[in-house]
Each structure stands twice: as C-alpha cells, then as structure tokens.
Design a protein around this motif. Structure first.
Motif, PDB file in Angstrom:
ATOM      1  N   ALA A   1       0.838  -1.204   0.000  1.00  0.00           N
ATOM      2  CA  ALA A   1       0.000   0.000   0.000  1.00  0.00           C
ATOM      3  C   ALA A   1       0.873   1.254   0.000  1.00  0.00           C
ATOM      4  N   GLU A   2       1.948   1.233   0.782  1.00  0.00           N
ATOM      5  CA  GLU A   2       2.867   2.377   0.814  1.00  0.00           C
ATOM      6  C   GLU A   2       3.616   2.510  -0.511  1.00  0.00           C
ATOM      7  N   PHE A   3       3.985   1.377  -1.088  1.00  0.00           N
ATOM      8  CA  PHE A   3       4.633   1.344  -2.401  1.00  0.00           C
ATOM      9  C   PHE A   3       3.789   2.076  -3.436  1.00  0.00           C
TER      10      PHE A   3
ATOM     11  N   ARG B   1       7.021   9.783  -6.381  1.00  0.00           N
ATOM     12  CA  ARG B   1       8.296   9.359  -5.819  1.00  0.00           C
ATOM     13  C   ARG B   1       8.618   7.932  -6.262  1.00  0.00           C
ATOM     14  N   THR B   2       9.845   7.492  -5.978  1.00  0.00           N
ATOM     15  CA  THR B   2      10.302   6.156  -6.363  1.00  0.00           C
ATOM     16  C   THR B   2      10.704   5.411  -5.106  1.00  0.00           C
ATOM     17  N   PRO B   3       9.811   4.630  -4.516  1.00  0.00           N
ATOM     18  CA  PRO B   3      10.095   3.977  -3.239  1.00  0.00           C
ATOM     19  C   PRO B   3      10.994   2.757  -3.394  1.00  0.00           C
ATOM     20  N   ASN B   4      11.535   2.313  -2.279  1.00  0.00           N
ATOM     21  CA  ASN B   4      12.321   1.084  -2.229  1.00  0.00           C
ATOM     22  C   ASN B   4      11.602   0.102  -1.313  1.00  0.00           C
ATOM     23  N   PRO B   5      10.787  -0.795  -1.876  1.00  0.00           N
ATOM     24  CA  PRO B   5       9.992  -1.679  -1.030  1.00  0.00           C
ATOM     25  C   PRO B   5      10.817  -2.657  -0.204  1.00  0.00           C
ATOM     26  N   ASP B   6      12.045  -2.965  -0.622  1.00  0.00           N
ATOM     27  CA  ASP B   6      12.878  -3.885   0.154  1.00  0.00           C
ATOM     28  C   ASP B   6      13.204  -3.307   1.535  1.00  0.00           C
TER      29      ASP B   6
ATOM     30  N   TYR C   1      -2.390  -1.010 -11.380  1.00  0.00           N
ATOM     31  CA  TYR C   1      -2.786  -0.300 -10.168  1.00  0.00           C
ATOM     32  C   TYR C   1      -2.804   1.213 -10.304  1.00  0.00           C
ATOM     33  N   ILE C   2      -2.088   1.749 -11.285  1.00  0.00           N
ATOM     34  CA  ILE C   2      -1.969   3.198 -11.423  1.00  0.00           C
ATOM     35  C   ILE C   2      -2.423   3.610 -12.813  1.00  0.00           C
ATOM     36  N   SER C   3      -3.331   4.546 -12.871  1.00  0.00           N
ATOM     37  CA  SER C   3      -3.856   4.986 -14.162  1.00  0.00           C
ATOM     38  C   SER C   3      -2.831   5.841 -14.899  1.00  0.00           C
ATOM     39  N   LYS C   4      -2.864   5.768 -16.218  1.00  0.00           N
ATOM     40  CA  LYS C   4      -1.954   6.547 -17.044  1.00  0.00           C
ATOM     41  C   LYS C   4      -2.490   7.964 -17.233  1.00  0.00           C
ATOM     42  N   GLU C   5      -1.614   8.937 -17.073  1.00  0.00           N
ATOM     43  CA  GLU C   5      -1.958  10.328 -17.349  1.00  0.00           C
ATOM     44  C   GLU C   5      -0.867  10.914 -18.226  1.00  0.00           C
ATOM     45  N   PRO C   6      -0.977  10.753 -19.549  1.00  0.00           N
ATOM     46  CA  PRO C   6       0.069  11.216 -20.458  1.00  0.00           C
ATOM     47  C   PRO C   6       0.283  12.724 -20.358  1.00  0.00           C
TER      48      PRO C   6
ATOM     49  N   SER D   1      15.566  21.046 -21.079  1.00  0.00           N
ATOM     50  CA  SER D   1      15.801  22.138 -20.140  1.00  0.00           C
ATOM     51  C   SER D   1      15.526  23.507 -20.740  1.00  0.00           C
ATOM     52  N   ARG D   2      15.376  23.569 -22.069  1.00  0.00           N
ATOM     53  CA  ARG D   2      15.037  24.832 -22.735  1.00  0.00           C
ATOM     54  C   ARG D   2      13.530  24.967 -22.947  1.00  0.00           C
ATOM     55  N   GLY D   3      12.778  23.955 -22.505  1.00  0.00           N
ATOM     56  CA  GLY D   3      11.330  24.018 -22.626  1.00  0.00           C
ATOM     57  C   GLY D   3      10.774  23.464 -23.919  1.00  0.00           C
ATOM     58  N   ARG D   4      11.631  22.887 -24.771  1.00  0.00           N
ATOM     59  CA  ARG D   4      11.146  22.311 -26.020  1.00  0.00           C
ATOM     60  C   ARG D   4      10.466  20.973 -25.758  1.00  0.00           C
ATOM     61  N   VAL D   5       9.351  20.736 -26.423  1.00  0.00           N
ATOM     62  CA  VAL D   5       8.643  19.463 -26.266  1.00  0.00           C
ATOM     63  C   VAL D   5       9.332  18.400 -27.121  1.00  0.00           C
ATOM     64  N   LEU D   6       9.754  17.316 -26.463  1.00  0.00           N
ATOM     65  CA  LEU D   6      10.478  16.246 -27.136  1.00  0.00           C
ATOM     66  C   LEU D   6       9.583  15.070 -27.488  1.00  0.00           C
ATOM     67  N   GLY D   7       8.482  14.943 -26.762  1.00  0.00           N
ATOM     68  CA  GLY D   7       7.593  13.805 -26.971  1.00  0.00           C
ATOM     69  C   GLY D   7       6.558  13.753 -25.867  1.00  0.00           C
ATOM     70  N   GLN D   8       5.946  12.581 -25.699  1.00  0.00           N
ATOM     71  CA  GLN D   8       4.911  12.386 -24.690  1.00  0.00           C
ATOM     72  C   GLN D   8       5.314  11.262 -23.740  1.00  0.00           C
ATOM     73  N   HIS D   9       5.057  11.488 -22.451  1.00  0.00           N
ATOM     74  CA  HIS D   9       5.242  10.411 -21.480  1.00  0.00           C
ATOM     75  C   HIS D   9       3.897   9.736 -21.223  1.00  0.00           C
ATOM     76  N   VAL D  10       3.940   8.541 -20.646  1.00  0.00           N
ATOM     77  CA  VAL D  10       2.699   7.784 -20.420  1.00  0.00           C
ATOM     78  C   VAL D  10       2.123   8.010 -19.028  1.00  0.00           C
ATOM     79  N   GLY D  11       2.819   8.754 -18.193  1.00  0.00           N
ATOM     80  CA  GLY D  11       2.388   8.988 -16.817  1.00  0.00           C
ATOM     81  C   GLY D  11       3.619   9.108 -15.938  1.00  0.00           C
ATOM     82  N   LEU D  12       3.700  10.158 -15.110  1.00  0.00           N
ATOM     83  CA  LEU D  12       4.921  10.424 -14.349  1.00  0.00           C
ATOM     84  C   LEU D  12       5.302   9.281 -13.409  1.00  0.00           C
ATOM     85  N   SER D  13       4.295   8.531 -12.935  1.00  0.00           N
ATOM     86  CA  SER D  13       4.580   7.439 -12.007  1.00  0.00           C
ATOM     87  C   SER D  13       5.459   6.361 -12.616  1.00  0.00           C
ATOM     88  N   PHE D  14       5.508   6.292 -13.936  1.00  0.00           N
ATOM     89  CA  PHE D  14       6.209   5.208 -14.619  1.00  0.00           C
ATOM     90  C   PHE D  14       7.683   5.527 -14.902  1.00  0.00           C
ATOM     91  N   TYR D  15       8.170   6.646 -14.368  1.00  0.00           N
ATOM     92  CA  TYR D  15       9.551   7.063 -14.627  1.00  0.00           C
ATOM     93  C   TYR D  15      10.252   7.375 -13.314  1.00  0.00           C
TER      94      TYR D  15
END
Length: 390
Positions: free
Chosen positions: A95-97, A105-110, A225-230, A236-250
């Motif tokens: 549940a905490e994971f 965030r990127t937890p460490n379940p171990d 368990y986690i919905s995608k929010e692209p 760093s200059r603000g140029r759009v490079l592409g689309q991500h599938v949801g911040l939780s996945f990175y």
C-alpha cells in the motif's frame, strides 16, 4: 563434514536454544541455516509467503522457492514451517509502495519489507515459537559495542553483496535478536560451502527484484494499479520532445524507455550530439511534465544537497553533526557528506565537492561511519546544479 563458523556475534555469547531462520529458497539463507546448526543451535526454518495475487503467474516464483527451501530443510535435517504474511505485506508494504508511486516518488519496497515484515512480523512469529534469535541470509553483521552497550549494524564483508543499505531501519530491539551468519563471508565462499555439503540450490541464480513484480516489465505491473496520465516530455530549454505515459512510470536518472531522440540539447555533456543519451531529470507533478536532459553529466543530474524525512537511527538517536559517508542508492560507493543536526522531521545532507548523481525522492539516504551503518531517511527533495529542487 564441518566448516569453521566465521567469527561474529554468533560466538560472542552462549548459544541460544532455538534460532528461527528465514529460508527463502536461496543459497544464502540455506548456508546460514547450515552454519547455525554447525554452531550447535537448534535451528528451525520458516518460509515466508508475502504475495498471493500472482500465485500462478510465471513471473512469481514463490511455489518453486518453497520447494527449494523445503529441500534444503530436508538435507539439513531441520523442521520448516510455511507462514503466510501476505495480508501484512499488502497492508504495510505494498500500500505504501503504491502511495509513493502515485505521489511521483520512487520507493524502495525492500527497505520497508525488512522493517515491517522480515524483522517485525517474522520476528514476532519466531518469538511465539520460543526462539531467542532469528537469522536471515543478508550480507550484513551485528556487533555489540561494549562501550555504549548498543548493538551496531555493520556492512557485510563482501563489498559486492553488502545489504546494510536495505537494513538501515532496524532498531536496537531487532538488532539484538538478529544473526547474519553469512555476513562475514564472500559470496563465492557461500556457494562453495553449499556445493560441498550438497545443497540442492547451491547453483541457484540470485533473485532480482521483489516477488510481486518478478522479472516482468515494471511498467506492465504498475499499469494494473496506477492509471496513465500522459503529458509532455520537455528539455531544459522548454522544447517538447515527446509524450510520457504517466509520471509514475519514470524515475530520475532513467535512460531507457523514454522514446525520444534526434534532438540535440544545447550544451549537452559527454558525447554531445544528436545521439547522446537522454535521462529523466525532473518530474513536475502540478504541470504533469517530465523533464529530460542529454548527457550523463548534465548539471540537472548533479546534486549538491538533499533533504530527507522519516528518519530512523539504529542507535535510537541521530548521530552528531559532522562528516560521514552516505549512499543515496544501493550499489554506490559511500560518498563524503556533511550531516546537519536531525530534527523530528528529518535531516539534510550537503555533498560539497562530491555532487551525487540523480538523487531520487522516495529512495533512502543511508549514513555510514566507516563500516557502521547509522541509519537514514527517505529522500524528500534534492538540490541540483542549475535547476530547481527535484
């Protein structure tokens, strides 16, 4: 056939009557049980089942692991009990994971599993069985400091296998009842012993990851368990490079799976050019933006300091302010850091001339004084060069 038992806390006091060993099915816990039996302990094995949802899944090996653990118990001539901690695991760890991933965030379940299951639920169960100590196959050591009367958590002697990072949340009560029989040994020696005494899992491959994910693609698992929010991926200059599938996945520092390339960022470091690798550098939750930079040495990946919360200290109190070693992720060399006085909320670290790479919120910052693991906390934020807080 006998083998010398490595000098450790095992022989520093009269042997307790009963030690309960967590038999995982792997070679490290198997050799731990063997060494304890050679020392004269009454050894009982317990196999912990911590996950049920994928019991028939090809990626979850718990059934085979139990067969291996039972085979080891048979060879060693010890009892083994199968205990189900799946409910506790789901409530205290999984549940905490999910909460951490959903917050970006990127937890460490171990780390949490050790604190909440292996050295809490398992320890409590072992005490009910009349055990005086528990043991696991972790590569770490416990030492009683005669001057302070406190138990210290030490690194395992095999630098490639040391697991003290994952154990840094253990407290005095837990350390005082714990044995790490293979902590004094090199992994090659552990396998040699296993081969020599004919353990059926002597050549079994070390497990990687945690059972509820196993070897499956991580993104596929989180999809359940986690919905995608692209959203946009920007440089760093603000140029759009592409689309991500949801911040939780990175996660920060991630190189694979970004799906971008061919855009050169001005001032890119090391191997600059159209084909220099891209790395995840920021996750902006309010705008749902993933920021990526080109080059391993980009300033946005170099951190001068961090703030941590949810601190836990093996001595029960924080160390004095000063210079220590720190790991901000597993398998990295200790880096020198200036530790500021801890508060109830947490602590801060400054890295001076030794910036740390891709400091990641949700991971653990663990402090060391030489070989002694002092404890640590969960990284809440970091300050990188040339960029905002992560």
């Amino acid at each position: 056939m006998s083998h010398p038992v490595p000098p450790s806390s095992l022989s520093s006091s009269p042997a307790p009557t009963r030690v309960v060993v967590g038999l995982s099915g792997g070679v490290d816990s198997a050799v731990s049980a063997y060494l304890l039996k050679q020392q004269g302990y009454e050894v009982v094995g317990i196999f912990m089942k911590n996950w049920e949802d994928d019991d028939n899944d090809e990626f979850c090996s718990s059934r085979q692991d139990f067969i291996d653990a039972a085979s080891v118990a048979d060879v060693l001539g010890i009892e083994i009990e199968h205990v189900n901690f799946a409910a506790e695991y789901k409530d205290r760890v999984f549940a905490e994971f999910l909460r951490e991933y959903q917050s970006g965030r990127t937890p460490n379940p171990d780390v949490l599993c050790n604190a909440e299951i292996k050295f809490k639920a398992f320890l409590d169960h072992a005490m009910r069985l009349g055990a005086e100590k528990i043991a696991t196959g972790h590569y770490a050591r416990v030492r009683l400091n005669e001057a302070t009367g406190r138990h210290e958590l030490l690194k395992g002697l095999d630098p490639l296998k040391d697991q003290s990072y994952f154990l840094h949340r253990l407290n005095q009560a837990q350390l005082s009842k714990t044995l790490f029989p293979v902590g004094e040994l090199e992994k090659t020696e552990v396998r040699r012993i296993a081969e020599e005494i004919g353990l059926p899992n002597a050549r079994k491959k070390d497990s990687t990851g945690i059972c509820f994910i196993g070897e499956r693609p991580f993104r596929d698992f989180l999809n359940r368990y986690i919905s995608k929010e692209p959203g946009p991926i920007k440089d760093s200059r603000g140029r759009v490079l592409g689309q991500h599938v949801g911040l939780s996945f990175y996660t920060l520092g991630q190189r694979q799976g970004l799906g971008i390339g061919g855009v050169k960022e001005k001032g890119a470091q090391r191997g600059a050019g159209d084909h220099a690798p891209w790395f995840v550098a920021r996750k902006d939750i309010p705008s749902n933006t993933l920021w990526a930079v080109q080059g391993h040495d980009h300033p946005w990946l170099q951190y001068d300091s961090l703030a941590a919360d949810n601190a836990s200290w093996t001595a029960g109190v924080p160390p004095q302010p000063g210079l220590y070693g720190v790991k901000t992720r597993y398998r990295q060399a200790d880096a020198p850091t200036q530790f500021s006085a801890a508060t109830e909320a947490g602590f801060s670290l400054a890295f001076g001339d030794h910036p740390q790479w891709a400091v990641t919120p949700g991971q653990s910052a663990v402090l060391y004084d030489g070989d002694v693991c002092l404890g640590g906390g969960v990284i809440a934020a970091g300050q990188a060069r040339g960029g905002p807080k992560a």
